[in-house]
Design a protein around this motif. Structure first.
Motif, PDB file in Angstrom:
ATOM      1  N   UNK A  27       3.106  59.988 102.396  1.00 40.61           N
ATOM      2  CA  UNK A  27       3.484  61.253 102.243  1.00 40.61           C
ATOM      3  C   UNK A  27       2.586  62.211 103.070  1.00 40.61           C
ATOM      4  N   UNK A  28       1.353  62.285 102.728  1.00 39.78           N
ATOM      5  CA  UNK A  28       0.604  63.242 103.174  1.00 39.78           C
ATOM      6  C   UNK A  28       0.556  63.030 104.957  1.00 39.78           C
ATOM      7  N   UNK A  29       0.457  61.774 105.568  1.00 40.20           N
ATOM      8  CA  UNK A  29       0.475  61.686 106.937  1.00 40.20           C
ATOM      9  C   UNK A  29       1.955  62.220 107.362  1.00 40.20           C
ATOM     10  N   UNK A  30       2.942  61.895 106.750  1.00 41.55           N
ATOM     11  CA  UNK A  30       4.414  62.499 107.386  1.00 41.55           C
ATOM     12  C   UNK A  30       4.347  64.234 107.131  1.00 41.55           C
ATOM     13  N   UNK A  31       3.706  64.671 106.180  1.00 32.40           N
ATOM     14  CA  UNK A  31       3.779  65.930 106.121  1.00 32.40           C
ATOM     15  C   UNK A  31       2.914  66.676 106.942  1.00 32.40           C
ATOM     16  N   UNK A  32       1.928  65.982 107.306  1.00 30.47           N
ATOM     17  CA  UNK A  32       0.784  66.705 108.235  1.00 30.47           C
ATOM     18  C   UNK A  32       1.282  66.559 109.709  1.00 30.47           C
ATOM     19  N   UNK A  39      10.209  63.739  99.719  1.00 35.23           N
ATOM     20  CA  UNK A  39       9.047  62.942  99.016  1.00 35.23           C
ATOM     21  C   UNK A  39       9.543  61.562  98.724  1.00 35.23           C
ATOM     22  N   UNK A  40      10.671  61.410  98.223  1.00 35.34           N
ATOM     23  CA  UNK A  40      11.367  59.961  97.863  1.00 35.34           C
ATOM     24  C   UNK A  40      11.564  59.145  99.250  1.00 35.34           C
ATOM     25  N   UNK A  41      12.013  59.946 100.221  1.00 35.67           N
ATOM     26  CA  UNK A  41      12.074  59.379 101.506  1.00 35.67           C
ATOM     27  C   UNK A  41      10.822  58.642 101.981  1.00 35.67           C
ATOM     28  N   UNK A  42       9.812  59.582 101.883  1.00 32.26           N
ATOM     29  CA  UNK A  42       8.630  58.943 102.175  1.00 32.26           C
ATOM     30  C   UNK A  42       7.984  57.868 101.647  1.00 32.26           C
ATOM     31  N   UNK A  43       8.333  57.957  99.908  1.00 36.36           N
ATOM     32  CA  UNK A  43       7.687  57.012  99.489  1.00 36.36           C
ATOM     33  C   UNK A  43       8.588  55.736  99.677  1.00 36.36           C
TER      34      UNK A  43
END
Length: 139
Positions: A27-32, A39-43
């Motif tokens: 989640x952190x990497x994708x947001x940055x 958040x659900x898709x990232x998880x």
């Protein structure tokens, strides 16, 4: 004083990472990196990448049967069978996915729909259903 066995045990534990930690990292990497996903898709992406079996949980269909007195609902395996039997139902998949999104955002790294914030998700689902004017889950 460290023995060879105690050092080996410590090293084994230090090399492990939980799937929950992988979800938070993803989640952190994708947001940055400005990849726009929930958040659900990232998880779920982290689960697919870091899980040994590569499987991810998903909600394929969700319906509520409105009124079926005397009907044996266990006999229906697909929504098309409900349609053929003229059983009234409402598709609530969108509402459940949105409630799931809310739960994942409230509890980082966890994808449990009915976890600590499950009652909050149910309240949100009830509110959305009432706004649609189609059903009332309070009974």
């Amino acid at each position: 004083m460290h023995t060879a066995n105690s050092h080996k045990t410590t090293t084994q534990k230090a090399n492990m990472i939980s799937l929950k930690s992988c979800r938070i990292l993803a989640e952190g990497i994708l947001q940055r990196s400005f990849h726009y996903m929930t958040n659900r898709q990232a998880a779920l992406l982290a689960d697919q990448v870091f899980s040994r079996c590569g499987a991810v949980p998903a909600i394929l269909d969700a319906v509520l049967v409105l009124d079926a007195p005397g009907a044996n609902l266990a006999q229906f395996e697909q929504i098309s069978e409900l349609k053929e039997a003229s059983v009234a139902f409402i598709d609530v998949r969108h509402h459940i996915v949105m409630a799931h999104e809310e739960c994942v955002s409230a509890t980082p790294g966890s994808i449990n729909l009915f976890g600590a914030s499950g009652s909050q998700a149910l309240a949100q689902l009830q509110g959305a259903a009432r706004e649609d004017g189609k059903l009332n889950l309070s009974n």
